[in-house]
Design an enzyme around this catalytic site. Structure first.
Site, short mmCIF file in Angstrom:
data_model
loop_
_atom_site.label_atom_id
_atom_site.label_comp_id
_atom_site.label_asym_id
_atom_site.label_seq_id
_atom_site.Cartn_x
_atom_site.Cartn_y
_atom_site.Cartn_z
CG ASN A 1 -0.21 -0.05 2.54
OD1 ASN A 1 1.01 -0.17 2.58
ND2 ASN A 1 -0.95 0.05 3.62
CG HIS B 1 -2.70 3.94 9.42
ND1 HIS B 1 -3.87 3.24 9.47
CD2 HIS B 1 -1.86 3.22 8.62
CE1 HIS B 1 -3.76 2.15 8.73
NE2 HIS B 1 -2.55 2.11 8.21
#
Length: 390
Positions: free
Chosen positions: A151, A316
């Site tokens: 990611n 996050h």
């Protein structure tokens, strides 16, 4: 925020969307004898290894390598520029900036072919007090300034005034993975030797403060956090060089940087404790942080409100809503691409395997942000222009 009592321990959760596997991991965390005060779960929560991503765990005198994770120090950085997007032609964007970034930044599993200057590496550490860092010291000179896969991303964005921003998500590369795996094994072996009440199948083996193993892990973890920062800083420096070459006269504001995988000594509820943030971001009052969305959606620059109930933390990112395998099997690539192209985004989707990082694999970032407005206030909303994935 909802409060649940699990195994007689308070769990404070900033979402009503917790998958079953993540909830099982939350329940496991409440059985830890050294859990301090309560457990905090951010709105981007999803299952991880041992501890869910989006978890904040405070402990008395113990560190859990799996509660930090293997991408130690992974985090975000962002830079605001002086140029408006309207002054950048599509040709300059694609051929000079995007192509230039790909030439300067190794992506995925790629490293630099030649060692980078050691001046780019962390300073102030005693390498002789480490094992993995010392073993890999030569290797990391080729890893610094590289994006990685999964990611991790480089994204060009615009704010609501149309100003160009640069954002990077990356971590400590293979170094953090080696450190995390090495010390999790040590913790597992020691816990078995001690007949610990923390069952090995929970994958939450710990190292007690005061042991040499704790000190060794702590030294290596701190190096990895600093290395991850150095990694992002070098990438940002080289991206700025590419953009400055394409857009003469452009200026860059100081870099915003914040990590979301680490453990730290902090003071909460009157005691000094060890706080683990695994896919969670520090949100002390006044601290500027970054909460990215998924590919093709908004990202946010935020300011912490210092909420003690979250141990001064926030999410996050958006957080996964389906596993990588499920995303590859079920998401419609044509539909995902169409959504990106309808927004005019230069995207990174090339094949069905790329669905693991498509927007459909993630929670809605707007809902995530809405759920944590008692943790942060929004400073800037950013929309994607172009995306580079590892």
């Amino acid at each position: 925020m909802e409060v649940k009592i699990i195994n007689d321990r308070p769990v404070k959760i900033w979402t009503d969307n917790v998958e079953e596997s993540a909830m099982r991991q939350i329940e496991n965390l409440t059985t830890l004898p050294f859990l301090f005060h309560h457990l905090a779960i951010m709105p981007d929560v999803h299952a991880g290894m041992g501890m869910p991503i989006g978890g904040v765990l405070a402990c008395n005198d113990a560190v859990i390598p799996n509660a930090v994770g293997v991408d130690i120090g992974c985090g975000m950085c962002a830079v605001k520029t002086s140029w408006k997007l309207e002054n950048i032609t599509p040709e300059v964007l694609r051929k000079k900036i995007m192509r230039g970034i790909r030439k300067r930044i190794p992506l995925g599993m790629d490293h630099h072919k030649e060692p980078q200057d050691e001046a780019y590496l962390p300073t102030g550490h005693d390498i002789d007090k480490t094992v993995i860092v010392k073993q890999r010291h030569i290797s990391i000179t080729k890893e610094v300034g590289t994006l990685g896969g999964g990611n991790h991303f480089i994204e060009l964005q615009k704010d609501e005034e149309g100003t160009l921003w640069i954002m990077i998500h990356s971590g400590s590369r293979n170094l953090g993975a080696r450190v995390g795996e090495h010390y999790n094994k040590i913790a597992r072996d020691l816990n078995e030797k001690w007949h610990s009440v923390v069952k090995p199948e929970l994958r939450l083996s710990f190292l007690p403060r005061g042991t040499k193993e704790f000190e060794m892990y702590w030294n290596e973890m701190r190096f990895c956090i600093d290395f991850a920062f150095c990694n992002r800083r070098l990438m940002m420096q080289r991206i700025e060089e590419v953009i400055a070459d394409a857009l003469p006269g452009i200026e860059f504001e100081p870099m915003i940087n914040i990590a979301h995988n680490y453990a730290a000594f902090e003071h909460h509820y009157g005691e000094d404790v060890i706080v683990h943030r695994k896919g969670a971001t520090l949100a002390r009052e006044g601290i500027v942080g970054i909460i990215p969305g998924s590919q093709g959606t908004a990202s946010y620059i935020v300011e912490g409100l210092g909420n003690p109930e979250s141990f001064c933390s926030c999410s996050h990112g958006a957080g996964r809503v389906m596993s990588r395998t499920a995303a590859i099997k079920t998401l419609d690539m044509a539909a995902e691409v169409a959504q990106l192209e309808a927004k005019g985004i230069v995207h990174a989707i090339r094949c069905q395997d790329d669905m693991q990082e498509a927007s459909g694999a993630y929670k809605d970032i707007e809902t995530v942000i809405k759920n944590e407005l008692d943790l942060v206030k929004i400073k800037t909303r950013l929309l994607p222009i172009a995306v580079i994935k590892g």
